[in-house]
Design a protein around this motif. Structure first.
Motif: not given
Length: 123
Positions: A114-118
């Motif tokens: 996952i791209d959890a940056s948000p």
């Protein structure tokens, strides 16, 4: 169609993440290996619980919507959309894939792609 033990266990794991985070950790073997996104690998249920508590610090709730499931031998992979509701009320939906290894009805490896940056930016 029969659902594999690995997929069923992973479904229950995600349901626990959405409804009872304490029960979520009961699915892990004591020596489970965990990695989320590009973060370092974490070893051991207690260390995983500490890391997850920090990650979810500003998250009020989560909801996983399963899109696709796959398994082979002791491995299950589920493609999901996960909606995070932040303590501010903001809702963020992200695509992810969870990959679990299940041995003796316990998760021994849990990888989350996952791209959890948000979520981190909203914290």
């Amino acid at each position: 169609m029969t659902i594999s033990t690995e997929v069923a266990t992973t479904r229950h794991l995600l349901h626990a993440a959405d409804t009872d985070i304490a029960a979520f950790f009961d699915f892990f073997d004591d020596n489970c290996t965990f990695r989320m996104g590009n973060n370092p690998v974490i070893h051991g249920r207690d260390n995983i619980a500490t890391w997850v508590a920090g990650y979810l610090g500003n998250v009020a709730s989560m909801e996983h919507h399963i899109i696709e499931e796959w398994h082979a031998e002791t491995v299950a992979a589920l493609r999901v959309d996960v909606t995070y509701t932040m303590r501010s009320g903001e809702r963020i939906t992200l695509p992810a894939v969870t990959r679990t290894t299940v041995e003796n009805n316990k998760i021994t490896e849990y990888l989350i792609f996952i791209d959890a940056s948000p979520i981190i930016a909203a914290s």
